[in-house]
Design a protein around this motif. Structure first.
Motif, short mmCIF file in Angstrom:
data_model
loop_
_atom_site.label_atom_id
_atom_site.label_comp_id
_atom_site.label_asym_id
_atom_site.label_seq_id
_atom_site.Cartn_x
_atom_site.Cartn_y
_atom_site.Cartn_z
N LEU A 233 0.82 -1.20 0.00
CA LEU A 233 0.00 0.00 0.00
C LEU A 233 0.87 1.27 0.00
O LEU A 233 0.54 2.26 -0.66
CB LEU A 233 -0.93 0.01 1.22
N LEU A 234 1.98 1.21 0.76
CA LEU A 234 2.89 2.37 0.78
C LEU A 234 3.50 2.61 -0.59
O LEU A 234 3.58 3.76 -1.06
CB LEU A 234 3.98 2.14 1.83
N LEU A 235 3.93 1.52 -1.26
CA LEU A 235 4.48 1.67 -2.60
C LEU A 235 3.43 2.17 -3.59
O LEU A 235 3.73 2.98 -4.48
CB LEU A 235 5.07 0.33 -3.08
N LEU A 236 2.18 1.68 -3.44
CA LEU A 236 1.11 2.15 -4.31
C LEU A 236 0.85 3.64 -4.09
O LEU A 236 0.64 4.40 -5.05
CB LEU A 236 -0.16 1.35 -4.04
N LEU A 237 0.89 4.07 -2.84
CA LEU A 237 0.69 5.48 -2.53
C LEU A 237 1.80 6.33 -3.12
O LEU A 237 1.55 7.42 -3.65
CB LEU A 237 0.60 5.66 -1.01
N ALA A 238 3.04 5.82 -3.04
CA ALA A 238 4.17 6.55 -3.62
C ALA A 238 4.03 6.66 -5.14
O ALA A 238 4.32 7.70 -5.74
CB ALA A 238 5.49 5.87 -3.26
N TRP A 239 3.56 5.55 -5.76
CA TRP A 239 3.37 5.57 -7.22
C TRP A 239 2.28 6.57 -7.61
O TRP A 239 2.42 7.30 -8.59
CB TRP A 239 3.01 4.17 -7.71
N LEU A 240 1.19 6.60 -6.84
CA LEU A 240 0.11 7.55 -7.13
C LEU A 240 0.59 8.99 -6.97
O LEU A 240 0.24 9.87 -7.76
CB LEU A 240 -1.08 7.29 -6.20
N ALA A 241 1.41 9.22 -5.93
CA ALA A 241 1.95 10.57 -5.73
C ALA A 241 2.85 10.97 -6.90
O ALA A 241 2.79 12.12 -7.38
CB ALA A 241 2.74 10.63 -4.42
N ASN A 242 3.64 10.01 -7.38
CA ASN A 242 4.51 10.29 -8.52
C ASN A 242 3.68 10.55 -9.78
O ASN A 242 3.99 11.46 -10.57
CB ASN A 242 5.47 9.12 -8.74
N PHE A 243 2.62 9.76 -9.98
CA PHE A 243 1.77 9.91 -11.16
C PHE A 243 1.07 11.27 -11.15
O PHE A 243 1.05 11.99 -12.16
CB PHE A 243 0.74 8.78 -11.19
N ILE A 244 0.50 11.64 -10.00
CA ILE A 244 -0.21 12.91 -9.92
C ILE A 244 0.75 14.07 -10.12
O ILE A 244 0.44 15.06 -10.80
CB ILE A 244 -0.93 13.02 -8.55
N THR A 245 1.94 13.95 -9.54
CA THR A 245 2.92 15.05 -9.65
C THR A 245 3.33 15.27 -11.10
O THR A 245 3.37 16.41 -11.58
CB THR A 245 4.15 14.74 -8.79
N LYS A 246 3.67 14.19 -11.80
CA LYS A 246 4.22 14.33 -13.15
C LYS A 246 3.13 14.55 -14.21
O LYS A 246 3.39 15.24 -15.20
CB LYS A 246 5.04 13.09 -13.51
N LYS A 247 1.96 13.96 -14.01
CA LYS A 247 0.93 14.07 -15.03
C LYS A 247 0.03 15.28 -14.86
O LYS A 247 -0.56 15.76 -15.83
CB LYS A 247 0.07 12.80 -15.05
N VAL A 248 -0.07 15.77 -13.66
CA VAL A 248 -0.99 16.89 -13.41
C VAL A 248 -0.22 18.15 -13.06
O VAL A 248 -0.25 19.15 -13.78
CB VAL A 248 -2.00 16.52 -12.30
N LEU A 249 0.48 18.10 -11.94
CA LEU A 249 1.17 19.30 -11.46
C LEU A 249 2.28 19.74 -12.41
O LEU A 249 2.47 20.94 -12.64
CB LEU A 249 1.73 19.04 -10.06
N LEU A 250 3.01 18.76 -12.96
CA LEU A 250 4.12 19.11 -13.84
C LEU A 250 3.63 19.77 -15.12
O LEU A 250 4.23 20.73 -15.62
CB LEU A 250 4.94 17.86 -14.16
#
Length: 427
Positions: free
Chosen positions: A26-43
């Motif tokens: 779950l922690l790795l999934l949360l990290a992946w989601l954070a990375n996805f949101i950061t690069k696909k949306v915020l970036l």
């Protein structure tokens, strides 16, 4: 959410490590989601915001403005792991501490590398200024990067050792003298490697020439302590990396990238063969297409000059301006180079007369070939000088050549007198 986790823990209680594994997943999934949101949306949003800045509307703006931002985006999943690993139940404290420390080290290194890219971008933007050539800031930025990397190394050591940064600085100060003595060559080589990689003075594939190290060939490897050069005779020379900073060498990359290779060679003309051309000789030279226009303009110029001179009472031949065979030949060579298909017409091309020496008058050709490859360069240069040596007698000129100890040829026949006499070498 807490009730769901408690129910999941009770369900997996027969398997002690199952709940821990699920929480790690779950922690790795949360990290992946954070990375996805950061690069696909915020970036993407940040890219659009930066693109609206007037200072970044240049053609190379995307390469300048977006180098540091994607790297900083990697910090987000690392922060999630560093903060969440201690909350995973059943994980040994030592392993959790190690993972957290590694995540923190990754964050430090990522931030430092992003700042380094920002410094490079600042230098790239500054170099667009008209006065950047006279007041460069690249050296100051390089010093800042070295200090930044050194500080990052100390912070990394402090994190991994689990001590305060101040304690690391104190211990380092006490051992610095010994460390500098032991690792002197490594420190110098490391500093040289940083400078070489940052300013690009040497790259793999460059042709460098360094007589002090007997190196003349292509760079095939760049390591921390040595730069390996494969010489043109296929031997291998290793040059200490620090010597590329402290010693002079020649890098031929600029010549290769320019697309032109310089010819700088002189014909040594026998001074005794230089003279004025007679009218019939000038008329005879009109048959050269490269000289026809020049001779017509020159004859018109001299005719007007000499006419004005005669009106002032200076009609004696000694006062007249006349063309010389050497000057005419120099113009011919200049026109020949301008029409030669192997000469780069976008670069400097001239034929100049140097100071006379005991070996004659040097008539130097200064131009660039349009093919920098060695074999083709030598072929073009040889073709030019073959032609000039062969055409030289048409202008009544001779190249200087010292006499040799070869036997004198007595078979030379004088067609006008019928007499035979020895043939002597010119010069």
């Amino acid at each position: 959410m807490q009730d769901w986790l408690q129910a999941l823990q009770e369900t997996l209680s027969p398997w002690p490590w199952a709940y821990t594994a699920v929480m790690l997943a779950l922690l790795l999934l949360l990290a992946w989601l954070a990375n996805f949101i950061t690069k696909k949306v915020l970036l993407r949003a940040l890219r659009k915001a930066l693109g609206m800045l007037p200072a970044l509307h240049a053609e190379d703006a995307p390469a300048v403005q977006m180098r540091a931002v994607p790297r900083l985006a990697n910090v987000v999943p690392a922060l999630v792991i560093a903060g969440g690993i201690v909350l995973v139940p059943g994980l040994p404290d030592g392993i959790a501490l190690l993972i957290r420390n590694l995540a923190q080290v990754f964050i430090v290194l990522t931030v430092v590398m992003a700042i380094g890219h920002v410094l490079d971008d600042i230098n790239a933007i500054y170099e667009r200024r008209p006065d950047a050539r006279n007041k460069p800031i690249k050296g100051y930025l390089q010093v800042a990067k070295i200090v930044l990397y050194a500080l990052a190394a100390l912070i990394t050591i402090a994190i991994l050792a689990g001590v305060e940064l101040l304690h690391v600085l104190t211990g380092l100060g006490a051992a610095s003298a010994v460390l500098m003595l032991i690792f002197q060559d490594t420190i110098l080589s490391f500093a040289a490697s940083l400078q070489i990689s940052s300013d690009g003075r040497v790259r793999i594939g460059d042709w460098i020439e360094m007589p002090s190290e007997n190196a003349d060939g292509d760079v095939i490897d760049i390591a921390l302590h040595t730069v390996t050069v494969q010489n043109w005779d296929n031997t291998i020379t290793t040059v200490p990396t620090k010597n590329l900073i402290s010693h002079s060498f020649k890098n031929w990359r600029g010549m290769i990238e320019s697309g032109g290779r310089r010819i700088k060679r002189a014909l040594y003309i026998d001074q005794g063969s230089v003279r004025f051309l007679e009218p019939d000789e000038v008329e005879n030279l009109h048959r050269f297409m490269l000289l026809d226009d020049y001779l017509r303009k020159k004859e018109q110029e001299l005719r007007e000059w000499n006419t004005q001179l005669a009106e002032r009472g200076g009609d004696a031949p000694v006062n007249h301006r006349r063309v010389t065979n050497l000057g005419t030949f120099r113009v011919y060579v200049d026109q020949y180079l301008a029409k030669h298909p192997g000469i780069h017409q976008g670069m400097t091309s001239m034929v100049r007369q140097l100071q006379p020496t005991e070996a004659g008058i040097p008539l130097e050709l200064y131009c660039f070939t349009n093919d920098v490859r060695w074999v083709y360069y030598e072929a073009i240069q040889s073709d030019i000088f073959d032609h000039l040596l062969a055409i030289l007698p048409e202008f009544g000129l001779r190249v200087f050549q010292r006499t040799s100890d070869a036997p004198i040829d007595v078979r030379l026949h004088d067609q006008r007198s019928g007499a035979q006499g020895p043939r002597q070498a010119d010069g």
